[in-house]
Motif scaffolding. Sequence first.
Motif, PDB file in Angstrom:
ATOM      1  N   ASP A 237      99.333  74.278  25.460  1.00  9.17           N
ATOM      2  CA  ASP A 237      98.101  73.497  25.340  1.00  9.17           C
ATOM      3  C   ASP A 237      97.627  73.614  23.900  1.00  9.17           C
ATOM      4  N   SER A 238      97.719  72.515  23.143  1.00  6.50           N
ATOM      5  CA  SER A 238      97.335  72.546  21.736  1.00  6.50           C
ATOM      6  C   SER A 238      97.261  71.121  21.216  1.00  6.50           C
ATOM      7  N   ASN A 239      96.577  70.952  20.091  1.00  5.79           N
ATOM      8  CA  ASN A 239      96.564  69.650  19.416  1.00  5.79           C
ATOM      9  C   ASN A 239      97.384  69.693  18.136  1.00  5.79           C
ATOM     10  N   TRP A 240      98.112  70.793  17.894  1.00  6.74           N
ATOM     11  CA  TRP A 240      98.931  70.916  16.691  1.00  6.74           C
ATOM     12  C   TRP A 240     100.384  71.165  17.103  1.00  6.74           C
ATOM     13  N   GLY A 241     101.237  70.185  16.839  1.00  5.11           N
ATOM     14  CA  GLY A 241     102.635  70.316  17.203  1.00  5.11           C
ATOM     15  C   GLY A 241     103.196  68.980  17.644  1.00  5.11           C
ATOM     16  N   ILE A 242     104.368  69.021  18.245  1.00  5.57           N
ATOM     17  CA  ILE A 242     105.044  67.811  18.700  1.00  5.57           C
ATOM     18  C   ILE A 242     104.585  67.504  20.123  1.00  5.57           C
ATOM     19  N   LYS A 243     104.019  66.336  20.316  1.00  7.44           N
ATOM     20  CA  LYS A 243     103.473  65.974  21.626  1.00  7.44           C
ATOM     21  C   LYS A 243     104.579  65.924  22.677  1.00  7.44           C
ATOM     22  N   VAL A 244     104.281  66.462  23.849  1.00  8.91           N
ATOM     23  CA  VAL A 244     105.226  66.401  24.956  1.00  8.91           C
ATOM     24  C   VAL A 244     105.413  64.941  25.353  1.00  8.91           C
ATOM     25  N   PRO A 245     106.660  64.433  25.343  1.00  5.54           N
ATOM     26  CA  PRO A 245     106.892  62.997  25.536  1.00  5.54           C
ATOM     27  C   PRO A 245     106.902  62.573  27.002  1.00  5.54           C
ATOM     28  N   LEU A 246     105.816  62.905  27.711  1.00  8.32           N
ATOM     29  CA  LEU A 246     105.677  62.532  29.113  1.00  8.32           C
ATOM     30  C   LEU A 246     104.298  61.919  29.321  1.00  8.32           C
ATOM     31  N   ASP A 248     102.049  62.312  31.611  1.00  9.30           N
ATOM     32  CA  ASP A 248     100.997  63.162  32.177  1.00  9.30           C
ATOM     33  C   ASP A 248     100.851  64.466  31.388  1.00  9.30           C
ATOM     34  N   ALA A 249     100.994  64.374  30.069  1.00  5.61           N
ATOM     35  CA  ALA A 249     101.010  65.589  29.248  1.00  5.61           C
ATOM     36  C   ALA A 249     100.016  65.524  28.098  1.00  5.61           C
ATOM     37  N   GLU A 250      98.873  64.926  28.338  1.00  3.07           N
ATOM     38  CA  GLU A 250      97.845  64.835  27.303  1.00  3.07           C
ATOM     39  C   GLU A 250      97.390  66.230  26.878  1.00  3.07           C
ATOM     40  N   GLY A 251      97.285  66.463  25.567  1.00  5.45           N
ATOM     41  CA  GLY A 251      96.832  67.758  25.055  1.00  5.45           C
ATOM     42  C   GLY A 251      97.886  68.840  25.086  1.00  5.45           C
ATOM     43  N   LYS A 252      99.153  68.455  25.270  1.00  4.15           N
ATOM     44  CA  LYS A 252     100.223  69.456  25.331  1.00  4.15           C
ATOM     45  C   LYS A 252     101.279  69.158  24.270  1.00  4.15           C
ATOM     46  N   VAL A 253     101.811  70.235  23.672  1.00  6.98           N
ATOM     47  CA  VAL A 253     102.837  70.108  22.637  1.00  6.98           C
ATOM     48  C   VAL A 253     104.025  70.985  22.990  1.00  6.98           C
ATOM     49  N   LEU A 254     105.141  70.744  22.318  1.00  7.64           N
ATOM     50  CA  LEU A 254     106.321  71.570  22.529  1.00  7.64           C
ATOM     51  C   LEU A 254     106.096  72.965  21.964  1.00  7.64           C
TER      52      LEU A 254
END
Length: 294
Positions: A237-246, A248-254
């Motif tokens: 759970d973060s706003n810094w990084g590569i967004k999870v490409p799904l 239903d994954a708002e606000g989540k990164v790899l």
Amino acid sequence: MEKFNRYLVTAALPYANGPVHIGHLAGCYLPSDIYVRYLRARKMDVKFVCGTDEHGVPITIKAMQENVSPQDIVDKYYAVIRDSFAAMGISFDIFSRTSRQVHHETAAAFFKEMYDKGLFEERESEQYFDEIKQVFLADRYIIGTCPKCGNDRAYGDQCERCGSSLSPDELINPRSALSDAVPVKRKTKHWYMPLQQYEPWLKQWILEDHKEWKNNVFGQCKSWLDNGLQSRAMTRDSNWGIKVPLPDAEGKVLYVWFDAPIGYISATKELTENWADYWCKEDTRLVHFIGKDN
């Protein structure tokens, strides 16, 4: 007779939250540069790739401490590290960075392919949440007392005094590193890699096929395997990084340790159109020079 038609040499991606120092140079970058210069002198086809690792919790913590954005931090230290290597004459063919678009696209594609193949476990769990800052807290954002040695500045993943690996739930009197508030538990969803499913071939590869490794490296890997591997979250759970490409994954990164190793591949893609020759062909030799902490 030469067995390989081309070589890909990588040097560990330095983390972009501080400058490199002489220990980094002596332990990783000078040895790799010497090896590459040797290959070039032999007229071998060789690519030498590196770049900065620019995601993860320490960068966001440093940004908050300095009251700037994470992008400001990585831009600053990318330039510092790049210029230091240039001043030392390290002869990378490319010095890239994991904040570039080519890396975001490549890492997201890896995750999506694994997801489509059903290689992740989707789980909902309760994690610590800072009600003042209104964010879920990554392990390094949680500070408390170590149950092993009593250090009152232990992190949620490790005590840096005694070296014990920890989980946030093990900390005594946990608090948020962002606000010093006592965090609460809230539900969140993440995608986990079931490492235990890969134990059989990892045991063979590590314990049987690589007895030439240094004792401390072999012993550390053996201890993890002996204790049994567990599923590990590949998202945060973060706003810094590569967004999870799904969807239903708002606000989540790899997770940074998912995306960072892919940086070697994305740097090669950025360097040359025939990048796959250096990663996928049997007549290529891949040589990694890594830091001792890896």
